[in-house]
Design a protein around this motif. Sequence first.
Motif, PDB file in Angstrom:
ATOM      1  N   GLY A  21     112.325   7.740 144.952  1.00 31.22           N
ATOM      2  CA  GLY A  21     112.209   7.838 143.504  1.00 31.22           C
ATOM      3  C   GLY A  21     113.504   7.658 142.755  1.00 31.22           C
ATOM      4  N   LEU A  22     114.646   7.845 143.428  1.00 30.34           N
ATOM      5  CA  LEU A  22     115.939   7.824 142.746  1.00 30.34           C
ATOM      6  C   LEU A  22     116.732   6.542 142.966  1.00 30.34           C
ATOM      7  CD1 LEU A  22     117.085  11.503 143.485  1.00 30.34           C
ATOM      8  CD2 LEU A  22     116.380  10.580 141.266  1.00 30.34           C
ATOM      9  N   VAL A  23     116.338   5.742 143.977  1.00 35.92           N
ATOM     10  CA  VAL A  23     117.072   4.511 144.301  1.00 35.92           C
ATOM     11  C   VAL A  23     116.124   3.334 144.123  1.00 35.92           C
ATOM     12  CG1 VAL A  23     118.411   3.291 146.054  1.00 35.92           C
ATOM     13  CG2 VAL A  23     118.482   5.800 145.953  1.00 35.92           C
ATOM     14  N   PRO A  24     116.237   2.590 143.048  1.00 33.28           N
ATOM     15  CA  PRO A  24     115.238   1.555 142.744  1.00 33.28           C
ATOM     16  C   PRO A  24     115.221   0.388 143.716  1.00 33.28           C
ATOM     17  CG  PRO A  24     117.049   1.497 141.157  1.00 33.28           C
ATOM     18  CD  PRO A  24     117.226   2.747 141.956  1.00 33.28           C
ATOM     19  N   GLU A  25     116.277   0.205 144.515  1.00 32.73           N
ATOM     20  CA  GLU A  25     116.313  -0.936 145.444  1.00 32.73           C
ATOM     21  C   GLU A  25     115.566  -0.678 146.749  1.00 32.73           C
ATOM     22  OE1 GLU A  25     120.133  -0.937 142.998  1.00 32.73           O
ATOM     23  OE2 GLU A  25     118.964   0.536 144.143  1.00 32.73           O
ATOM     24  N   ILE A  26     115.093   0.535 146.978  1.00 33.77           N
ATOM     25  CA  ILE A  26     114.465   0.860 148.264  1.00 33.77           C
ATOM     26  C   ILE A  26     113.166   0.077 148.435  1.00 33.77           C
ATOM     27  CG2 ILE A  26     113.200   2.706 149.456  1.00 33.77           C
ATOM     28  CD1 ILE A  26     115.426   4.535 148.982  1.00 33.77           C
ATOM     29  N   THR A  27     113.003  -0.498 149.622  1.00 34.90           N
ATOM     30  CA  THR A  27     111.812  -1.290 149.924  1.00 34.90           C
ATOM     31  C   THR A  27     110.884  -0.628 150.930  1.00 34.90           C
ATOM     32  OG1 THR A  27     113.041  -2.489 151.652  1.00 34.90           O
ATOM     33  CG2 THR A  27     113.009  -3.469 149.445  1.00 34.90           C
ATOM     34  N   HIS A  28     111.367   0.395 151.631  1.00 40.28           N
ATOM     35  CA  HIS A  28     110.559   1.016 152.675  1.00 40.28           C
ATOM     36  C   HIS A  28     110.993   2.462 152.858  1.00 40.28           C
ATOM     37  CE1 HIS A  28     109.349   1.810 156.962  1.00 40.28           C
ATOM     38  NE2 HIS A  28     108.248   1.298 156.491  1.00 40.28           N
ATOM     39  N   ALA A  29     110.079   3.408 152.632  1.00 42.32           N
ATOM     40  CA  ALA A  29     110.374   4.831 152.805  1.00 42.32           C
ATOM     41  C   ALA A  29     109.514   5.374 153.935  1.00 42.32           C
ATOM     42  CB  ALA A  29     110.096   5.595 151.513  1.00 42.32           C
ATOM     43  N   GLU A  30     110.154   5.769 155.012  1.00 44.72           N
ATOM     44  CA  GLU A  30     109.456   6.322 156.180  1.00 44.72           C
ATOM     45  C   GLU A  30     109.636   7.829 156.158  1.00 44.72           C
ATOM     46  OE1 GLU A  30     109.557   5.770 161.014  1.00 44.72           O
ATOM     47  OE2 GLU A  30     110.035   4.088 159.711  1.00 44.72           O
ATOM     48  N   ILE A  31     108.554   8.541 155.882  1.00 46.66           N
ATOM     49  CA  ILE A  31     108.597   9.968 155.599  1.00 46.66           C
ATOM     50  C   ILE A  31     107.767  10.706 156.642  1.00 46.66           C
ATOM     51  CG2 ILE A  31     108.010  11.730 153.885  1.00 46.66           C
ATOM     52  CD1 ILE A  31     108.223   9.473 151.751  1.00 46.66           C
TER      53      ILE A  31
ATOM     54  N   ARG B  22     107.812   7.783 141.246  1.00 52.07           N
ATOM     55  CA  ARG B  22     108.773   6.839 140.698  1.00 52.07           C
ATOM     56  C   ARG B  22     109.263   5.834 141.725  1.00 52.07           C
ATOM     57  NH1 ARG B  22     108.475  11.504 138.098  1.00 52.07           N
ATOM     58  NH2 ARG B  22     108.898  11.542 135.852  1.00 52.07           N
ATOM     59  N   ALA B  23     108.653   5.808 142.898  1.00 52.69           N
ATOM     60  CA  ALA B  23     109.001   4.803 143.900  1.00 52.69           C
ATOM     61  C   ALA B  23     108.688   3.409 143.348  1.00 52.69           C
ATOM     62  CB  ALA B  23     108.229   5.046 145.194  1.00 52.69           C
ATOM     63  N   PRO B  24     109.513   2.415 143.632  1.00 48.47           N
ATOM     64  CA  PRO B  24     109.241   1.070 143.139  1.00 48.47           C
ATOM     65  C   PRO B  24     107.896   0.535 143.632  1.00 48.47           C
ATOM     66  CG  PRO B  24     111.446   1.239 144.088  1.00 48.47           C
ATOM     67  CD  PRO B  24     110.732   2.503 144.434  1.00 48.47           C
ATOM     68  N   GLU B  25     107.271  -0.290 142.833  1.00 48.16           N
ATOM     69  CA  GLU B  25     105.996  -0.886 143.230  1.00 48.16           C
ATOM     70  C   GLU B  25     106.142  -1.717 144.498  1.00 48.16           C
ATOM     71  OE1 GLU B  25     102.900  -0.665 141.937  1.00 48.16           O
ATOM     72  OE2 GLU B  25     103.529   0.857 140.487  1.00 48.16           O
ATOM     73  N   THR B  26     107.349  -2.200 144.753  1.00 46.63           N
ATOM     74  CA  THR B  26     107.598  -3.029 145.933  1.00 46.63           C
ATOM     75  C   THR B  26     107.882  -2.203 147.183  1.00 46.63           C
ATOM     76  OG1 THR B  26     109.915  -3.139 145.241  1.00 46.63           O
ATOM     77  CG2 THR B  26     108.472  -4.966 144.581  1.00 46.63           C
ATOM     78  N   CYS B  27     107.941  -0.885 147.050  1.00 47.52           N
ATOM     79  CA  CYS B  27     108.303  -0.018 148.179  1.00 47.52           C
ATOM     80  C   CYS B  27     107.076   0.347 149.002  1.00 47.52           C
ATOM     81  CB  CYS B  27     108.982   1.243 147.656  1.00 47.52           C
ATOM     82  SG  CYS B  27     109.435   2.430 148.941  1.00 47.52           S
ATOM     83  N   LEU B  28     107.182   0.223 150.321  1.00 49.60           N
ATOM     84  CA  LEU B  28     106.149   0.719 151.232  1.00 49.60           C
ATOM     85  C   LEU B  28     106.400   2.211 151.452  1.00 49.60           C
ATOM     86  CD1 LEU B  28     106.118  -2.032 154.016  1.00 49.60           C
ATOM     87  CD2 LEU B  28     104.582  -1.830 152.068  1.00 49.60           C
ATOM     88  N   VAL B  29     105.459   3.041 151.061  1.00 48.41           N
ATOM     89  CA  VAL B  29     105.570   4.486 151.276  1.00 48.41           C
ATOM     90  C   VAL B  29     104.765   4.823 152.527  1.00 48.41           C
ATOM     91  CG1 VAL B  29     105.103   6.776 150.352  1.00 48.41           C
ATOM     92  CG2 VAL B  29     105.915   4.951 148.828  1.00 48.41           C
ATOM     93  N   ASP B  30     105.467   5.142 153.590  1.00 51.61           N
ATOM     94  CA  ASP B  30     104.846   5.310 154.904  1.00 51.61           C
ATOM     95  C   ASP B  30     105.048   6.746 155.381  1.00 51.61           C
ATOM     96  OD1 ASP B  30     103.583   4.757 157.241  1.00 51.61           O
ATOM     97  OD2 ASP B  30     105.072   3.366 158.017  1.00 51.61           O
ATOM     98  N   ILE B  31     104.011   7.581 155.201  1.00 53.26           N
ATOM     99  CA  ILE B  31     104.080   8.971 155.672  1.00 53.26           C
ATOM    100  C   ILE B  31     103.612   8.948 157.124  1.00 53.26           C
ATOM    101  CG2 ILE B  31     103.387  11.343 155.232  1.00 53.26           C
ATOM    102  CD1 ILE B  31     102.678  10.449 152.367  1.00 53.26           C
TER     103      ILE B  31
ATOM    104  N   ASN C  72      98.712  10.955 147.389  1.00 48.38           N
ATOM    105  CA  ASN C  72      97.945  10.632 146.187  1.00 48.38           C
ATOM    106  C   ASN C  72      98.857  10.201 145.039  1.00 48.38           C
ATOM    107  OD1 ASN C  72      95.646  11.368 147.590  1.00 48.38           O
ATOM    108  ND2 ASN C  72      95.491  13.384 146.671  1.00 48.38           N
ATOM    109  N   ASN C  73     100.046  10.790 144.948  1.00 48.10           N
ATOM    110  CA  ASN C  73     100.966  10.476 143.859  1.00 48.10           C
ATOM    111  C   ASN C  73     101.737   9.179 144.078  1.00 48.10           C
ATOM    112  OD1 ASN C  73     100.194  12.829 142.625  1.00 48.10           O
ATOM    113  ND2 ASN C  73     102.230  13.735 142.519  1.00 48.10           N
ATOM    114  N   ALA C  74     101.826   8.730 145.324  1.00 40.89           N
ATOM    115  CA  ALA C  74     102.613   7.529 145.606  1.00 40.89           C
ATOM    116  C   ALA C  74     101.932   6.296 145.021  1.00 40.89           C
ATOM    117  CB  ALA C  74     102.794   7.364 147.118  1.00 40.89           C
ATOM    118  N   PRO C  75     102.698   5.392 144.439  1.00 44.12           N
ATOM    119  CA  PRO C  75     102.112   4.175 143.883  1.00 44.12           C
ATOM    120  C   PRO C  75     101.955   3.094 144.946  1.00 44.12           C
ATOM    121  CG  PRO C  75     104.453   4.203 143.450  1.00 44.12           C
ATOM    122  CD  PRO C  75     104.143   5.485 144.179  1.00 44.12           C
ATOM    123  N   ALA C  76     101.213   2.060 144.581  1.00 44.14           N
ATOM    124  CA  ALA C  76     101.182   0.795 145.332  1.00 44.14           C
ATOM    125  C   ALA C  76     100.829   0.985 146.797  1.00 44.14           C
ATOM    126  CB  ALA C  76     102.520   0.074 145.161  1.00 44.14           C
ATOM    127  N   ARG C  77     101.536   0.286 147.672  1.00 39.55           N
ATOM    128  CA  ARG C  77     101.201   0.244 149.093  1.00 39.55           C
ATOM    129  C   ARG C  77     101.661   1.520 149.791  1.00 39.55           C
ATOM    130  NH1 ARG C  77     103.979  -5.241 150.814  1.00 39.55           N
ATOM    131  NH2 ARG C  77     105.592  -4.350 149.484  1.00 39.55           N
TER     132      ARG C  77
END
Length: 584
Positions: A466-476, A514-523, A543-548
């Motif tokens: 949410g704080l770094v707009p350039e992130i493309t992939h978040a592995e959580i 606030r994750a970028p729309e281009t970011c893969l949010v992977d829990i 549920n709160n994560a946007p996009a993919r």
Amino acid sequence: MKKNYTAFILAALIIPATGLLARGRGGGRAGGGGGRPGGGAAVSRQPGGRPGGAQPGSRPGGPAPVERRLGGAVVISGGRPAARPLNPPQPPPPPTGGPVVVSPEFFDPLLPGYGYYGYRYGRVIVVPPSVIVTEPDVVQQEVVVVPAEPETKVVPAVEVKTEEKPAVAAAPVKAGDFQLVLLEDDSEDTTPAVCYKVGEEMKFTFSVNKLAQNPVEGKLFMKWKRSGDDGKVEQGRNEISTGQAITLATTIDRPGFVRIEASLEDEAGHDLKSKFDGGAGAEIEKLTQAVPEPEDFDAFWAKQKQELAAVAAAPELKKIKAKQDGFDAYEVKIPCTGPRPVTGYLIIPTGAEAKSLPAKVHFQAYGVRDQAVPDGVPGMVYFDVNAHGIELSQPKSYYDGIRAQLGHYAYNNEENKTPDTSYFRYMAVRVIRAFDFVKTVAAWNGKDLGVIGYSQGGLQAAWAAGLVPEITHAEIGMPWCSDVGCARAGRQRGTCPDYQPGLDYFDPVNHIKRAPETCLVDIVRAGLGDYVAQPSGVAVLFNNAPARKRVIYYQNCAHAEPNALSTPIVMRTEDWPEPETQAK
């Protein structure tokens, strides 16, 4: 409620281990299917799974097993259902005709084929919103059988002596003799553990595997507890044997999760060291955060970034010996606002060309530790960040002193009343500064920027998304403190700090929006028995994560790696990227 979901095999799950600087400014499913809403009597089964048969130890045509109702839970003692146990693990599928094997690229497009844990071959249910995975066609091959020539063998006369061995006396039951397992129902219309409706009956059917080589004697008991986001708690103790099974059936009257804890013990109550910790969820897609985000959330973080920009990101790098050949390793220290700088280890493949590699930043779990030099990652700029900005490569006495100084950091209720005094404030600012640094590494390709973390590291990874707009992939993984105020909605809480208003600014469910729309949010890891990072908080995060986005729940998994008896369940959006290749 028939669902045509196809099982497939989880072959591997990525868990990464983890020209230098460009000039410029640094900146389980539950066993059993859904019954009638409100519960109801379950059908008793004999070994082999036929309804209505006699139970072991009972006369044919005798009375049906007694069903005990305790509050909202139902305990049914009966025969073994027609379901396969999870133990022993199934062998790998054949090269053709078996289920789809998911390649490592499916789990981490930034880090293909590196650092994965080889989990057991388990069943994965893809649930809506989803892409349905189907099994490949079986390739039939014609087999020609050539009869062999008859062969005559001369069999010599041999005197065979049979030596009778003395009978082995039965020993008392002890830890390790038996294993408690949740039985899986393989039918396609079975409801996945995270897909129940409110009021729909959830069933958990348990049996035991005998592991002891020699005879044992003594009674076994299953001790169990049912708790849930409805506030109800029930518990009991029932005799169980290898010839029978026990089904716990329950419901929940609102969106949320039920937790089931079970363990084996002997007649005297001694723990036999075989446990189950899992559960199920109902209408979890409807879960929302318990406390609204602060109105000045964005203004607060804009101020933190403004203050950080006033501190020059002039990194100090000290070259050290890498763990492997072919990599360059550096100790890094970067000035930051707050009491401590950013510290960590930077690992880059030797000879990497400028703008040629993706980059990934790793954040650590809770605690104060002597951070080891990580492995290098082939084809990757990798930065392993210390959670506290403390010095690296120091003697044990230094870290003992830091542990004594920090104590149970982040748990101070007085500090957490405002975001300015919370321990999390500068931990989060150091997350931003870590990426300011990585974006100046000459080998970074300028486009692929990932973050990874588990537990507290998962919290930091969500901050970064949410704080770094350039992130493309978040592995959580196992994200700590998600929906930190969940108890205010009556839901079971994890072992996060007590809710205070200042924590809302660090709740990952607010950052992930606030994750970028281009970011893969992977829990990539969420345990249905994890009450350090409670599953309801993970559901709200998803549920709160946007996009993919994707989340992998594990049945029979607490706050740790999935064990040999864990079963994964995947939820993902339809635009989640498919693997480029599949394992052969």
